[in-house]
Design an enzyme around this catalytic site. Structure first.
Site, PDB file in Angstrom:
ATOM      1  N   HIS A   1     -38.960 -41.643  -2.108  1.00 22.71           N
ATOM      2  CA  HIS A   1     -38.146 -40.830  -1.579  1.00 22.71           C
ATOM      3  C   HIS A   1     -39.415 -39.961  -2.532  1.00 22.71           C
ATOM      4  O   HIS A   1     -39.158 -38.750  -2.275  1.00 22.71           O
ATOM      5  CB  HIS A   1     -37.429 -40.215  -1.803  1.00 22.71           C
ATOM      6  CG  HIS A   1     -36.073 -41.305  -1.041  1.00 22.71           C
ATOM      7  ND1 HIS A   1     -36.157 -41.290   0.995  1.00 22.71           N
ATOM      8  CD2 HIS A   1     -35.366 -42.021  -1.322  1.00 22.71           C
ATOM      9  CE1 HIS A   1     -35.830 -41.907   1.175  1.00 22.71           C
ATOM     10  NE2 HIS A   1     -35.221 -42.820  -0.227  1.00 22.71           N
TER      11      HIS A   1
ATOM     12  N   ASP B   1     -44.581 -42.377  -1.823  1.00 24.00           N
ATOM     13  CA  ASP B   1     -43.990 -43.236  -0.368  1.00 24.00           C
ATOM     14  C   ASP B   1     -45.065 -42.997   0.349  1.00 24.00           C
ATOM     15  O   ASP B   1     -45.047 -44.264   1.407  1.00 24.00           O
ATOM     16  CB  ASP B   1     -43.453 -42.189   0.380  1.00 24.00           C
ATOM     17  CG  ASP B   1     -41.319 -42.341  -0.274  1.00 24.00           C
ATOM     18  OD1 ASP B   1     -41.963 -43.052  -1.278  1.00 24.00           O
ATOM     19  OD2 ASP B   1     -40.582 -41.810   0.044  1.00 24.00           O
TER      20      ASP B   1
ATOM     21  N   ASP C   1     -45.731 -38.817   5.079  1.00 22.62           N
ATOM     22  CA  ASP C   1     -44.309 -39.115   4.195  1.00 22.62           C
ATOM     23  C   ASP C   1     -44.332 -37.377   4.173  1.00 22.62           C
ATOM     24  O   ASP C   1     -45.080 -36.781   3.495  1.00 22.62           O
ATOM     25  CB  ASP C   1     -43.610 -39.794   3.148  1.00 22.62           C
ATOM     26  CG  ASP C   1     -42.698 -39.852   3.117  1.00 22.62           C
ATOM     27  OD1 ASP C   1     -42.147 -40.797   4.411  1.00 22.62           O
ATOM     28  OD2 ASP C   1     -42.239 -39.573   1.951  1.00 22.62           O
TER      29      ASP C   1
END
Length: 184
Positions: A160, A165, A11
């Site tokens: 986030h 994530d 991510d």
């Protein structure tokens, strides 16, 4: 016999929608089936250009990252070194896995090639949204993480934060594969 595949959940957080004009700000990654193997770093911005909404989502500031982030080349070298440490044999294939992989992949691929001249993942990525759509025979609209949360009941949530994530995505991937196994 094909090489063993090592699935890596990745991510990123970025300062805008595309690499080259906007900066990769943080990378989080984990080995999907060995989640104790994790990687996380924050990068110095490569450009001052940013989308205020993108920065608000990340909770990061360009000024903070300019002072505290890793130089981009060093960050990508560290990420590559970590990826190599996930292999027990040189012929094992690293598979990039992302949630909306097109976005995260575009930054990782661009940064690896621009700063190191190579990408240890090769030239492809596996998208969790597409995997879910195919396994459920659903629609693209049904691939939102909120819909997956209801159907799959993961313990983790998206925040986030790039590493959190990546771990959440890894759990979604495992749960999708588990459900596929149960339906066969």
């Amino acid at each position: 016999m094909p090489a063993q595949e090592i699935f890596i959940s990745v991510d990123v957080e970025a300062s805008g929608p595309i690499p080259g004009e906007y900066s990769l700000l943080s990378i989080g990654a984990c080995s999907i089936f060995e989640t104790e193997k994790t990687f996380r770093c924050e990068l110095q911005p490569s450009s001052p250009k940013h989308d205020p909404e993108a920065l608000a989502v990340t909770g990061l500031s360009l000024a903070h990252l300019e002072k505290n982030g890793l130089p981009v080349t060093k960050a990508m070298q560290q990420f590559e070194h970590w990826l190599e440490s996930c292999r027990s044999k040189q012929d094992e294939k690293l598979i990039f896995v992302g949630f909306n992989a097109a976005f995260d992949w575009s930054f990782i691929n661009y940064y690896f090639h621009k700063y190191l001249g190579r990408n240890p993942f090769g030239f492809s990525a596996l998208d969790i949204k597409a995997l879910y759509m195919g396994s459920t025979h659903g629609t693209w609209a049904e691939t939102k993480s909120s819909n997956m949360d209801v159907a799959l009941k993961p313990k983790l949530k998206g925040t986030h934060d790039s590493l959190e994530d990546a771990l959440y995505q890894a759990e979604l991937f495992r749960l999708i594969r588990q459900k596929e196994g149960e339906s066969n």
